[in-house]
Design an enzyme around this catalytic site. Structure first.
Site, PDB file in Angstrom:
ATOM      1  N   GLU A 181       0.820  -1.216   0.000  1.00 27.96           N
ATOM      2  CA  GLU A 181       0.000   0.000   0.000  1.00 27.96           C
ATOM      3  C   GLU A 181       0.854   1.267   0.000  1.00 27.96           C
ATOM      4  OE1 GLU A 181      -2.619   0.465   3.410  1.00 27.96           O
ATOM      5  OE2 GLU A 181      -3.565   2.245   2.555  1.00 27.96           O
ATOM      6  N   LYS A 185      -2.615  -2.125  -2.994  1.00 29.28           N
ATOM      7  CA  LYS A 185      -3.657  -1.274  -2.419  1.00 29.28           C
ATOM      8  C   LYS A 185      -3.287   0.178  -2.708  1.00 29.28           C
ATOM      9  CE  LYS A 185      -6.061  -0.221   1.909  1.00 29.28           C
ATOM     10  NZ  LYS A 185      -6.720  -0.834   3.068  1.00 29.28           N
TER      11      LYS A 185
HETATM   12  P1  13P Z   1      -9.313   4.131   4.432  1.00 28.20           P
HETATM   13  O1  13P Z   1     -10.170   3.342   3.466  1.00 28.20           O
HETATM   14  O2  13P Z   1     -10.082   4.723   5.571  1.00 28.20           O
HETATM   15  O3  13P Z   1      -8.397   5.077   3.739  1.00 28.20           O
HETATM   16  O4  13P Z   1      -8.391   3.056   5.173  1.00 28.20           O
HETATM   17  C1  13P Z   1      -7.868   2.014   4.457  1.00 28.20           C
HETATM   18  C2  13P Z   1      -6.552   1.640   5.018  1.00 28.20           C
HETATM   19  O5  13P Z   1      -6.324   0.502   5.368  1.00 28.20           O
HETATM   20  C3  13P Z   1      -5.526   2.698   5.093  1.00 28.20           C
HETATM   21  O6  13P Z   1      -4.295   2.127   5.382  1.00 28.20           O
END
Ligand code: 13P
Length: 340
Positions: free
Chosen positions: A176, A221
């Protein structure tokens, strides 16, 4: 024999399902609870998460749940481990393994995610506790002059080292790299977001390649390509078109799937954007959600920290999960929101 990474990733990307990001750290969940005037204790955090994991909506719409360390070790009020509730609902338990982002030395306004030291041992323990996927978030701040090449490279290297360690442990890494839409100054345009997202994803896949990470055994992600919170709002169609375009130009097709973060978008925007991408742009991978706020905000509010509101909280969660499930196959429509 342990399950193949590709098979775990395929379960995470099951058609019409997505991931519930319930991995708020103790500090973050306290901020969420503050908004409803609820106290944050180990028991109230357990009660809230138990409400979500026991919801019927889990079976139909949720393929995996990202947990925080505390939750992975907690049991429901009746003694059932929360991990077992998730597995019973047919979802894969996952775990946030990064230790949060800290200021990056020498790079004012930028940060680096910590948590690599001892990670191999922690992953082995998490595997024993039932986790089959993990998450690590790199934070990329965006402005006219940020991010710098050096900060992006260092965050990409940390993501790659984390991902390789996960795969060694039989755990699918969610990679991510988040370009912050709701950070400061937040006045960047969607085109600036496109340019930065393209650079970040190219750098991340470069490092993943050098670290010998199997793309078939990982999930990306990403943020969507979107204006900053204080900028003009691009249309939903423009967000969907630019997001799929940047992904197609940077993400190898061998990647098992892509599950977006919501990043501060409203619930409905996060759903609408995902649905338009799947409906109109023929993505090269399964494209689904891994939302935290955009899946939980309505449920949290309906619950309000009170045991008598558990059914209302679960109903709010079910609605949002169903809307996002439809979006994951490009079938969400605005009138479905209105009907509810
Ligand atoms: P949000 O969808 O609230 O941005 O959170 C997702 C997430 O895991 C951020 O690291």
């Amino acid at each position: 024999m342990s399950e193949r990474l590709e098979d775990i990733a395929a379960r995470m990307m099951a058609s019409g399902k997505g991931i519930l990001a319930a991995d708020e750290s103790t500090g973050t969940i306290k901020k969420r609870f503050d908004t409803i005037g609820a106290e944050s204790t180990a028991d109230t955090r357990r009660d809230y998460r138990e409400m979500l994991f026991r919801a019927d909506a889990m079976k139909d719409y949720i393929s995996g749940v990202i947990l925080y360390d505390e939750t992975l070790r907690q049991s429901a009020k009746d003694g059932t481990p929360l991990v077992e509730l998730i597995k019973t609902a047919g979802a894969v338990p996952g775990i946030k393994v990064d230790a949060g982002s800290k200021p990056l030395a020498g790079f004012p306004g930028e940060s680096i995610t910590e948590g690599l030291d001892g990670l191999r041992e922690r992953l082995n323990e998490y595997y024993e506790l039932g986790a089959r996927f993990a998450k690590w978030r790199g934070v990329i701040n965006i402005s006219d002059v940020l991010p710098t090449r050096g900060a992006v490279r260092q965050n990409a290297q940390a993501l790659a080292r984390y991902a390789a360690l996960c795969q060694e442990a039989g755990i699918v890494p969610i990679v991510e790299p988040e370009i912050m839409m709701d950070g400061e100054p937040g006045d960047h345009s969607i085109d600036r977001c496109y340019e930065v997202t393209e650079f970040v994803l190219n750098t991340v896949f470069d490092e993943l390649y050098d670290a010998r990470v199997s793309l078939e055994g990982m999930v990306l992600k990403p943020n969507m390509v979107i204006d900053g919170k204080n900028a003009r709002k691009a249309s939903r169609e423009e967000v969907a078109e630019k997001t799929v375009r940047v992904l197609k130009s940077t993400v190898p097709s061998a990647v098992a799937g892509i599950a977006f973060l919501s990043g501060g978008q409203s619930d409905e925007e996060a759903t609408a954007h995902l649905s338009l991408m799947n409906e109109l742009h023929n993505p090269s991978w399964p494209l689904t959600f891994s939302y935290g706020r955009a899946l939980q905000a309505a449920a949290l509010k309906a619950w309000g920290g009170k045991a008598e509101n558990v059914a209302a909280g679960q109903a709010a969660f079910a609605h949002r999960a169903r809307m996002n499930s439809l979006a994951a196959t490009g079938q969400w429509k605005l009138d479905l929101e209105k009907a509810a």
